[in-house]
Design a protein around this motif. Structure first.
Motif, short mmCIF file in Angstrom:
data_model
loop_
_atom_site.label_atom_id
_atom_site.label_comp_id
_atom_site.label_asym_id
_atom_site.label_seq_id
_atom_site.Cartn_x
_atom_site.Cartn_y
_atom_site.Cartn_z
N PHE C 77 -35.50 12.98 7.66
CA PHE C 77 -34.70 12.16 6.75
C PHE C 77 -35.15 10.71 6.83
O PHE C 77 -35.25 10.12 7.90
N PRO C 79 -33.66 7.42 5.56
CA PRO C 79 -32.45 6.90 4.92
C PRO C 79 -32.75 5.65 4.12
O PRO C 79 -33.81 5.05 4.23
N GLU C 80 -31.79 5.26 3.33
CA GLU C 80 -31.96 4.09 2.46
C GLU C 80 -31.81 2.78 3.25
O GLU C 80 -32.48 1.79 2.94
N GLN C 81 -30.96 2.80 4.27
CA GLN C 81 -30.63 1.51 4.90
C GLN C 81 -31.81 0.95 5.69
O GLN C 81 -32.61 1.68 6.27
N ALA C 83 -32.52 -0.43 8.69
CA ALA C 83 -31.93 -0.58 10.03
C ALA C 83 -32.89 -0.03 11.06
O ALA C 83 -33.39 1.09 10.91
N PHE C 84 -33.15 -0.81 12.09
CA PHE C 84 -34.11 -0.39 13.11
C PHE C 84 -33.70 -0.95 14.47
O PHE C 84 -32.83 -1.80 14.55
N TRP C 93 -41.05 3.02 18.83
CA TRP C 93 -39.86 3.54 18.17
C TRP C 93 -40.11 4.95 17.62
O TRP C 93 -39.32 5.87 17.88
N LEU C 97 -38.40 8.51 18.98
CA LEU C 97 -37.69 9.47 18.13
C LEU C 97 -38.40 10.83 18.14
O LEU C 97 -37.74 11.87 18.07
N LYS C 141 -40.15 3.63 8.53
CA LYS C 141 -39.03 4.55 8.33
C LYS C 141 -39.55 5.91 7.89
O LYS C 141 -39.05 6.95 8.29
N GLN C 144 -41.09 7.83 10.89
CA GLN C 144 -40.18 8.55 11.80
C GLN C 144 -39.68 9.84 11.14
O GLN C 144 -39.30 10.77 11.84
#
Lengths: 247, 279, 305
Positions: C77, C79-81, C83-84, C93, C97, C141, C144
């Motif tokens: 997935f 996501p749209e946000q 955020a990290f 990172w 994950l 993003k 990940q």
């Protein structure tokens, strides 16, 4: 297949430990733990210099007694609950507020592992900072010749510190998983209700965690029980709750 | 049939003079907060003590004219001291995210790309928090004074205690100023309102504990200056003409407050910027 | 079907995010299209187990996803946000994950490097995410989401913030994944990019599915709505005289040297147009286009209905 709880907890622990160690808020932790050391040094120098003496209720007390007061008043009544509130409430709530929890929720790990891993990382960090601080205060305040005699009770006090950090951390971790804004409520509980309840007569004091910050069997069992129950409750909450991230 | 132009049209209405942008920010901040039921509940609870004191004044002026219930400067001094608890919680609730939330949302760029200055922005945010703190300090204290006059049926109390109105006002302003500036400065240090709240709690509570311990250990009252709350207490004791609880000179206490406010102003000046450069 | 939703609804208090959606998403690339507030992100969060359905069910690979973390071995997935963990490097990172998927350290590091290379971030992998540009953040993003080689990728606005070159590269990546047998659900506001990735779309509006399927099939369903054809010709009026003799032309108008024709039978009309162009009877034809034969027109028409 899901990665086992133990393996997942270890991975989350490693991730969270790195986050906590390098986070700016760890400065807070260091300040909280360092202040008693500063106090101890100042007090010891003052006492040694004979420029002042410590009086409590009109009685002059020696540095060992000052150490005892520092442990109970500063560490147990303030530093341990404060660290528990500040860090416990932020362990899950910060991930939700920062919207990074999505990355943890979309991995094949039980959600409960997130709770356990983060809690362990908090406990390791908090213990690693608070215990050495208490040890330094002990070495500064207690004359060298008396250290051996007091070592046993000091080690028991260290154990109470760890259990206190665990209990407060677990309770506020649960609060952070359950509520959106747990910090204000946590501060009200620790610096409002607990401060008043411990001095009230009857059984009111037993409704606080502060009452059990003692080195006796009953208190140790209660603190362990509270820790385990609070962690289990937090794991339940995170397994079943949905977190709607603000857009 | 006349066809109306649907394209962009320049705003042709009136514009307010420059320098009032802070009011827009303050109004928006207050309106956003007032919509939260939990916050309104906290504000209501903050007024409970006013009710208790009002009953005390009523009893003291009408039913039992005993010295225990009688109003004095100590009554209002004590009331404002007790309201400090609510000042603390309201400051954390309403103030922690004032700048931190904007930093997290990268909204500072949006604000500062409008024809407003950084000072407008800071003033607006300050005014947001100050408005709430004002309503739980100065407003209830002055209302209590008004009730005292109403219940007693004369202005004698005010005329025999001429320092009361300025004391209440200056004390409230000091409490509001110190709390607001400190919280705003701390909020500007982080993108997390929770971290800002933690820092404020550290400043408000921990400094007092440390100062107290050092004072007990060394016997020097000066250590109490570590705590803004204790420093303010010295000033408010002097304003109300009460005997001081510590040996700290009023001038030193005032200097301490001014230094704190200056430090907060410097922090805000440095931190409220449109762009953060991350190395 | 990869994802199936049965009478799926989600409401936030009094606000309806998704309203009785019954939808089956097949293997391959599916575009989720709709304006802000249409319910695309809500659907994606339900399909990835971030939210619990208020009513109805959603199944991924024929198993429920809410409370079923084992599914995440097969699902990635993005996501749209924005955020990290800003203090971490991109490599650390993504590797961390990847480790949560059960990979050992070396394997996680290797997978992270491959994922970062795929999204063009290997050269800045050791820089802190806090120092990344918007496009880099979007790419990490994505990294990940693909690091564990999932069977289903759910990408919420993956092209947002990317420069044109990177958009093209990402679109190409999506096609490559589809060619390797993976399924992708991708949402976007940029319509021609959805079209570049897939012809299978789900159109959403106000929490409901408005239409689904091949974009051309959807178009064919709307045959009550005349198809517009725009023809730029040297002699537009002469061309109009030749074309307007048949019944398949509903209306026409001129815009300078452009003839705009509305036809209820585009296949027949195009066939005649080709004959006229080949014969040269009405002069040269410089450009033929149909503003209706794209997603925007389809969507605008459906939403207004």
């Amino acid at each position: 297949m899901t990665t086992t709880l133990l393996a997942s907890t270890r991975r989350i622990f490693e991730l969270a430990l790195g986050q906590m160690l390098w986070a700016r808020r760890s400065v807070l932790l260091a300040l909280a733990a360092g202040a008693p050391v500063l106090l101890a040094i100042v007090t010891r120098l003052t006492l040694a210099g004979g420029t002042a003496f410590v009086q409590i209720n009109g009685r002059r007390i020696d540095s060992e007694a000052v150490f005892g007061s520092a442990m109970s008043l500063l560490y147990l009544r303030f530093i341990v609950p404060a660290i528990g509130v500040f860090y416990g409430t932020s362990l899950i709530a910060d991930e939700v507020e920062d919207k990074t929890i999505t990355y943890l929720f979309t991995r094949p790990i039980p959600r409960g592992a997130i709770v356990l891993g983060k809690f362990l990382a908090y406990l390791v960090c908090a213990t690693a900072v608070v215990l050495p601080s208490a040890a330094v205060v002990f070495m500064v305040m207690v004359p060298f010749g008396n250290m051996a005699a007091l070592l046993g009770s000091f080690v028991r006090d260290l154990g109470v510190l760890v259990l206190g950090l665990a209990a407060y951390g677990a309770v506020f971790l649960w609060a952070g998983a359950l509520f959106r804004r747990p910090l204000v409520g946590g501060l009200l509980f620790v610096f409002g209700f607990e401060q008043v309840a411990v001095i009230l007569p009857g059984y009111v004091g037993r409704l606080t965690l502060a009452h059990y910050l003692q080195a006796n069997t009953t208190s140790v069992v209660c603190l362990l029980l509270v820790t385990i129950v609070a962690l289990w409750a937090a794991m339940l909450v995170i397994e079943h709750r949905e977190y709607v991230l603000e857009r | 049939m006349p066809i109306h132009d649907q394209g962009y049209r320049r705003y042709a209405g009136g514009r307010t003079s420059r320098g009032r942008a802070w009011l827009v920010i303050a109004r928006a901040g207050i309106a956003a907060r007032v919509r939260e039921r939990r916050f309104l509940a906290l504000m209501l609870v903050a007024w409970l003590l006013f009710l208790v004191r009002a009953v005390q004044l009523y009893v003291g002026t009408t039913i039992v004219r005993a010295s225990f219930f009688a109003a004095s400067e100590e009554t209002f001094h004590g009331f404002l001291n007790q309201q400090r608890l609510f000042v603390f919680f309201i400051t954390i609730y309403a103030g922690a995210g004032l700048i931190a939330n904007d930093r997290q949302a990268n909204a500072l760029q949006l604000y500062l790309s409008k024809p407003i200055t950084r000072h407008d922005y800071i003033a607006g945010k300050l005014a947001t928090l100050a408005a709430f703190l004002f309503s739980v300090t100065w407003v209830p204290a002055m209302l209590l004074l008004a009730l005292q006059v109403l219940f007693s049926g004369s202005l004698e109390f005010v005329s025999t205690h001429p320092r009361l109105v300025p004391a209440i006002t200056i004390t409230a302003l000091l409490q509001i100023g110190v709390a607001s500036m400190t919280m705003l400065a701390l909020s500007s240090l982080s993108r997390s309102r929770r971290f800002a709240a933690m820092l404020y709690a550290l400043v408000a509570i921990f400094t007092g504990a440390v100062g107290g311990v050092l004072q007990t250990a060394t016997g020097h009252a000066g250590w109490m200056l570590l705590s803004p709350q204790n420093t303010l207490a010295v000033l408010t004791d002097a304003l109300f003409g009460l005997s001081p609880e510590s040996d700290i000179p009023v001038a030193i206490a005032l200097l301490g407050i001014v230094a704190l406010l200056g430090l907060c102003a410097i922090v805000l000046e440095r931190r409220v910027r449109a762009v953060d450069v991350v190395a | 079907m990869i994802v199936s939703a049965e009478h799926l609804s989600k409401w936030y208090g009094h606000v309806s995010g998704l309203n009785d959606v019954t939808l089956s998403i097949p293997a391959g690339v599916t575009g989720l299209l709709g304006p802000n507030g249409a319910g695309k992100s809500t659907f994606m969060q339900l399909a990835t187990g971030q939210l619990r359905p208020s009513a109805g069910t959603v199944r991924v690979f024929d198993e429920p996803i809410w409370g079923n973390p084992s599914q995440y071995r097969r699902v990635g997935f993005c996501p749209e946000q924005d955020a990290f963990y800003e203090h971490m490097t991109g490599r650390d990172w993504v590797a961390a994950l990847a480790g949560l998927h059960g990979m050992e350290a070396a394997a996680a590091a290797n997978a992270a490097a491959q994922a970062l290379e795929a999204v063009g971030l290997l050269d800045v992998a050791d820089r802190k995410i806090g120092g990344y540009s918007k496009g880099m953040r979007q790419r990490v993003k994505l990294a990940q989401a693909i690091v564990h080689d999932p069977q289903l990728l759910v990408l919420d606005e993956p092209l947002s913030g990317m420069d044109p070159l990177m958009r093209r590269r990402t679109i190409s990546l999506v096609r490559q994944w589809a060619a390797r047998g993976k399924s992708v659900i991708v949402s976007s506001h940029v319509l021609h990019e959805i079209e570049a990735m897939t012809a299978t779309v789900v159109l959403m509006h106000n929490g409901r599915v408005v239409a689904e399927g091949d974009v051309h099939q959807i178009r064919a369903l709307i045959d009550a709505h005349p198809h517009r054809v725009s023809i730029r010709a040297a002699d537009a009026r002469a061309l109009a005289q030749r074309l307007l003799v048949d019944d398949d032309v509903s209306s026409f108008r001129f815009e300078g040297d452009v003839l705009i024709v509305e036809t209820a039978n585009p296949d027949s009309f195009y066939s005649r147009l080709t004959d006229v162009a080949a014969s040269g009877e009405a002069g040269s034809i410089e450009e033929v286009s149909s503003p209706d034969d794209n997603l925007q027109a389809v969507f605008s028409y459906l939403v207004k209905q």
